[in-house]
Design a protein around this motif. Structure first.
Motif, PDB file in Angstrom:
ATOM      1  N   GLU A 189      15.161  54.352  98.644  1.00 58.51           N
ATOM      2  CA  GLU A 189      16.391  55.147  98.720  1.00 58.51           C
ATOM      3  C   GLU A 189      17.572  54.403  98.084  1.00 58.51           C
ATOM      4  O   GLU A 189      18.683  54.365  98.635  1.00 58.51           O
ATOM      5  N   GLU A 190      17.320  53.833  96.918  1.00 55.89           N
ATOM      6  CA  GLU A 190      18.360  53.108  96.186  1.00 55.89           C
ATOM      7  C   GLU A 190      19.216  54.110  95.405  1.00 55.89           C
ATOM      8  O   GLU A 190      18.695  54.897  94.628  1.00 55.89           O
ATOM      9  N   PRO A 191      20.530  54.079  95.590  1.00 52.78           N
ATOM     10  CA  PRO A 191      21.389  55.089  94.957  1.00 52.78           C
ATOM     11  C   PRO A 191      21.366  55.040  93.432  1.00 52.78           C
ATOM     12  O   PRO A 191      21.589  56.059  92.778  1.00 52.78           O
ATOM     13  N   GLN A 192      21.080  53.872  92.851  1.00 49.39           N
ATOM     14  CA  GLN A 192      21.100  53.754  91.398  1.00 49.39           C
ATOM     15  C   GLN A 192      19.758  54.109  90.763  1.00 49.39           C
ATOM     16  O   GLN A 192      19.634  54.119  89.536  1.00 49.39           O
ATOM     17  N   LYS A 193      18.768  54.411  91.578  1.00 50.85           N
ATOM     18  CA  LYS A 193      17.415  54.619  91.056  1.00 50.85           C
ATOM     19  C   LYS A 193      17.012  56.086  91.155  1.00 50.85           C
ATOM     20  O   LYS A 193      17.366  56.782  92.109  1.00 50.85           O
ATOM     21  N   ALA A 194      16.260  56.536  90.155  1.00 58.57           N
ATOM     22  CA  ALA A 194      15.770  57.914  90.147  1.00 58.57           C
ATOM     23  C   ALA A 194      14.679  58.104  91.200  1.00 58.57           C
ATOM     24  O   ALA A 194      14.128  57.151  91.738  1.00 58.57           O
ATOM     25  N   ILE A 196       8.803  52.884  92.282  1.00 55.78           N
ATOM     26  CA  ILE A 196       9.203  51.553  91.833  1.00 55.78           C
ATOM     27  C   ILE A 196       9.914  50.907  93.012  1.00 55.78           C
ATOM     28  O   ILE A 196      11.074  51.239  93.301  1.00 55.78           O
ATOM     29  N   PRO A 197       9.270  50.003  93.745  1.00 56.90           N
ATOM     30  CA  PRO A 197       9.909  49.404  94.917  1.00 56.90           C
ATOM     31  C   PRO A 197      11.161  48.620  94.540  1.00 56.90           C
ATOM     32  O   PRO A 197      11.297  48.150  93.394  1.00 56.90           O
ATOM     33  N   PRO A 198      12.088  48.446  95.474  1.00 49.96           N
ATOM     34  CA  PRO A 198      13.268  47.616  95.216  1.00 49.96           C
ATOM     35  C   PRO A 198      12.846  46.210  94.803  1.00 49.96           C
ATOM     36  O   PRO A 198      11.899  45.642  95.358  1.00 49.96           O
ATOM     37  N   ALA A 199      13.555  45.658  93.829  1.00 51.92           N
ATOM     38  CA  ALA A 199      13.182  44.354  93.274  1.00 51.92           C
ATOM     39  C   ALA A 199      13.268  43.229  94.300  1.00 51.92           C
ATOM     40  O   ALA A 199      12.557  42.226  94.192  1.00 51.92           O
ATOM     41  N   ASP A 200      14.145  43.387  95.306  1.00 49.07           N
ATOM     42  CA  ASP A 200      14.380  42.303  96.258  1.00 49.07           C
ATOM     43  C   ASP A 200      13.666  42.511  97.587  1.00 49.07           C
ATOM     44  O   ASP A 200      13.996  41.869  98.586  1.00 49.07           O
ATOM     45  N   GLU A 201      12.682  43.417  97.610  1.00 55.72           N
ATOM     46  CA  GLU A 201      11.945  43.676  98.849  1.00 55.72           C
ATOM     47  C   GLU A 201      10.448  43.521  98.617  1.00 55.72           C
ATOM     48  O   GLU A 201       9.966  43.648  97.484  1.00 55.72           O
TER      49      GLU A 201
END
Length: 226
Positions: A131-136, A164-169
């Motif tokens: 649920e990253e706001p900058q990601k599609a 595409i999982p968050p890069a920092d998780e």
């Protein structure tokens, strides 16, 4: 192109194939992500037996593959980057699979183009598991409704889900979530896993992994003028 460079791509492909299918049974489909890399690099991968390739941008795919596809008609080109609605016609004409169906407006345009051309590309719905706001991608809690809308009302050939999982998780919980959403919607294919986490993705049921730098090496992006 030197023999050493060709061997490096061939060796990288062989190593990845072994990791994703140690027993040789039911391997995940390896998509070689060639964004920013040359047609010559793609040709080296083809020489090593690779046939599935991924591109992030419609224009790059259109420019890079015509001669390669003429020489190798069995190539399969996957669009793995965001698709703008005004690029749908070109995407449908030049690609074979779309991994980034993520919103209603895009679904509508794809349905129109499929009906117009008779060319129906398999589609993966992209879920923004972090649920990253900058990601599609559609939100996980909206995925069931969007999947139903695409399949039932629009009749799109939805074959699976992509994330595409968050890069920092840690990627594992995101892969598990995607697999759970797919199961309850009767979808068999999971497009997940990249160079840094494809082995974990395979453990969680990935059927398609998208690997670039682990095959072709590090990318050099053009400098942005100041």
């Amino acid at each position: 192109m030197t023999d050493t460079h060709q061997k490096s791509i061939a060796d990288a492909l062989a190593e990845i194939r072994k990791k994703i299918s140690p027993t040789g049974k039911n391997p995940a489909n390896l998509i070689a992500v060639a964004k920013t890399f040359s047609a010559e690099a793609v040709a080296e991968a083809i020489a090593a037996g690779q046939r599935h390739f991924g591109e992030n941008r419609v224009q790059e795919g259109m420019a890079k593959y015509p001669a390669l596809r003429a020489a190798h008609p069995d190539l399969v080109l996957h669009l793995i980057g965001p698709l703008q609605t005004n690029k749908v016609r070109q995407a449908v004409a030049h690609f074979d699979v779309i991994h980034t169906l993520d919103r209603a407006s895009l679904a509508e345009e794809l349905a129109k183009e499929f009906a117009k051309t008779g060319r129906r590309l398999p589609c993966y719905i992209q879920v923004n598991t972090g649920e990253e706001p900058q990601k599609a991608g559609c939100a996980p809690q909206e995925a069931d409704g969007f999947i139903a809308e695409c399949r039932n009302r629009l009749g799109l050939p939805v074959v699976g889900l992509m994330c595409i999982p968050p890069a920092d998780e840690e990627p594992a919980p995101h892969f598990a979530l995607l697999a759970k959403i797919a199961r309850r919607n009767g979808l068999e294919r999971l497009s997940m896993g990249m160079s840094g986490d494809y082995e974990t993705a395979v453990e969680f049921g990935a059927t398609d992994i998208r690997v670039g730098s682990a095959i072709f090496g590090g990318r050099s992006y053009p400098a942005i003028p100041g």
